[in-house]
Write an enzyme that holds these catalytic residues in place. Sequence first.
Site, PDB file in Angstrom:
ATOM      1  N   ARG A 110       1.103   0.908  23.585  1.00 50.17           N
ATOM      2  CA  ARG A 110       1.580  -0.147  22.741  1.00 50.17           C
ATOM      3  C   ARG A 110       0.450  -1.597  22.773  1.00 50.17           C
ATOM      4  NH1 ARG A 110       4.562   0.085  18.884  1.00 50.17           N
ATOM      5  NH2 ARG A 110       6.267   1.035  20.436  1.00 50.17           N
ATOM      6  N   ARG A 129      -3.845   9.841  18.498  1.00 48.14           N
ATOM      7  CA  ARG A 129      -3.978   8.666  19.533  1.00 48.14           C
ATOM      8  C   ARG A 129      -3.246   8.931  20.820  1.00 48.14           C
ATOM      9  NH1 ARG A 129       1.833   4.886  17.930  1.00 48.14           N
ATOM     10  NH2 ARG A 129       3.025   6.750  17.511  1.00 48.14           N
ATOM     11  N   HIS A 149      -4.915   0.927  13.623  1.00 46.78           N
ATOM     12  CA  HIS A 149      -3.367   0.274  13.715  1.00 46.78           C
ATOM     13  C   HIS A 149      -3.639  -0.846  14.675  1.00 46.78           C
ATOM     14  CE1 HIS A 149       0.737  -0.333  14.469  1.00 46.78           C
ATOM     15  NE2 HIS A 149       1.184   0.677  13.978  1.00 46.78           N
ATOM     16  N   ASP A 182       6.824  -4.999   7.492  1.00 45.72           N
ATOM     17  CA  ASP A 182       6.352  -3.565   7.675  1.00 45.72           C
ATOM     18  C   ASP A 182       5.937  -3.370   5.888  1.00 45.72           C
ATOM     19  OD1 ASP A 182       5.468  -1.454   8.343  1.00 45.72           O
ATOM     20  OD2 ASP A 182       7.293  -0.699   9.220  1.00 45.72           O
ATOM     21  N   GLU A 186      -3.772  -3.376   9.645  1.00 48.69           N
ATOM     22  CA  GLU A 186      -4.162  -2.046   9.690  1.00 48.69           C
ATOM     23  C   GLU A 186      -5.062  -1.662   8.543  1.00 48.69           C
ATOM     24  OE1 GLU A 186      -0.944   0.545  10.559  1.00 48.69           O
ATOM     25  OE2 GLU A 186       0.235  -1.368  11.434  1.00 48.69           O
TER      26      GLU A 186
HETATM   27  O1  TA6 Z   1       2.098   0.722  11.022  1.00 45.62           O
HETATM   28  C1  TA6 Z   1       3.687   0.281  10.971  1.00 45.62           C
HETATM   29  C2  TA6 Z   1       4.530   1.201  11.488  1.00 45.62           C
HETATM   30  O2  TA6 Z   1       4.393   2.307  10.818  1.00 45.62           O
HETATM   31  C3  TA6 Z   1       5.672   0.514  11.752  1.00 45.62           C
HETATM   32  O3  TA6 Z   1       6.561   1.300  10.894  1.00 45.62           O
HETATM   33  C4  TA6 Z   1       6.014   0.437  13.198  1.00 45.62           C
HETATM   34  O4  TA6 Z   1       7.314   1.161  13.647  1.00 45.62           O
HETATM   35  C5  TA6 Z   1       4.851   0.802  13.730  1.00 45.62           C
HETATM   36  O5  TA6 Z   1       3.814   1.468  12.987  1.00 45.62           O
HETATM   37  C6  TA6 Z   1       4.763   1.201  15.385  1.00 45.62           C
HETATM   38  O6  TA6 Z   1       4.911   2.534  15.503  1.00 45.62           O
HETATM   39  P1  TA6 Z   1       4.893   3.196  16.977  1.00 45.62           P
HETATM   40  O7  TA6 Z   1       4.927   4.663  16.794  1.00 45.62           O
HETATM   41  O8  TA6 Z   1       3.773   2.822  17.496  1.00 45.62           O
HETATM   42  O9  TA6 Z   1       5.937   2.509  17.500  1.00 45.62           O
END
Ligand code: TA6
Length: 290
Positions: A67, A90, A160, A204, A264
Amino acid sequence: MSEAVADISSVLTEFNGRPAVALQAPDGAQAVLLLQGAQLVSWRGRDGRERLYLSERAVYADGQAVRGGVPVVFPQFERRGPLQRHGFARVLPWTLAHAEVSRDGALAVLRLESSDTTLAQWPHAFAAELTVNVSDERLDVEFEVENTGDAPLSFTAALHTYVRVQEVEETSLEGLRGQTYLDSLTGREAMQGLGSVTVDAEVDRIYWGHPEHDRMLLLREPGRTLVIEQQNFPDTVVWNPWAEKAAALADLPPTDFRRFLCVEAAAIGEPVQLAAGEAWWGRQTLRTSV
Ligand code: TA6
């Protein structure tokens, strides 16, 4: 200073017990990338100030998404396809292909090729490279994908990026005025209003762009501005989970949604199509401006 290829072993290190690459530019700028996911987890300018958000509760384990920093989303954005959310790149181990220090900064190239693991999920031969260059007040992240197979392939992708901010409610993102976006929370297509994007609730969104138009955004905070440029990535995702969603994320301290905004660089609306032997690249550049 003349150009020099760094001894690859000299940049290999560990970060939270995981194999990583540490870059140090001659002017003092620094970056750290995990080999897992080629994920940037730290970027500091010359002044030593951290520019990326990384959760204190991030989990460092094989196959587990970390994260914060700059996760590489490939070959599928979100759940827009049959693969796991945000694809496999990733959470797979990449290799360090090249490292270099010159007067232009410190650079590393990490590589991921198709393997039995990826082919079992996504039947396409590919070679992906992430090139990171850090210098002074600037970070360049370039993502390149080559179709190494003999049939066409298509993918969606994103860098991201979790940009660290002092207080997300006091930030504003300029450069998306009047742009059409998909509100991923409601599924509705909408038109952005006249002002800049501010965040005082969950957000979002996917702002749609044009493949031939590069984008420049300004993330303003009291006393500082970050310039965010993207090339060849048509779309821009803006994400902040806000309090309720953040509380549901085990790897995020509950109030840390205030410490970041994800901006992103993405290719989602029109998946990238590559014929056999073709390659594509996209780049996100972050620059501190005074
Ligand atoms: O890029 C935005 C997103 O797709 C959100 O919807 C959000 O949930 C985020 O990415 C994080 O995703 P993750 O799988 O890293 O928890």
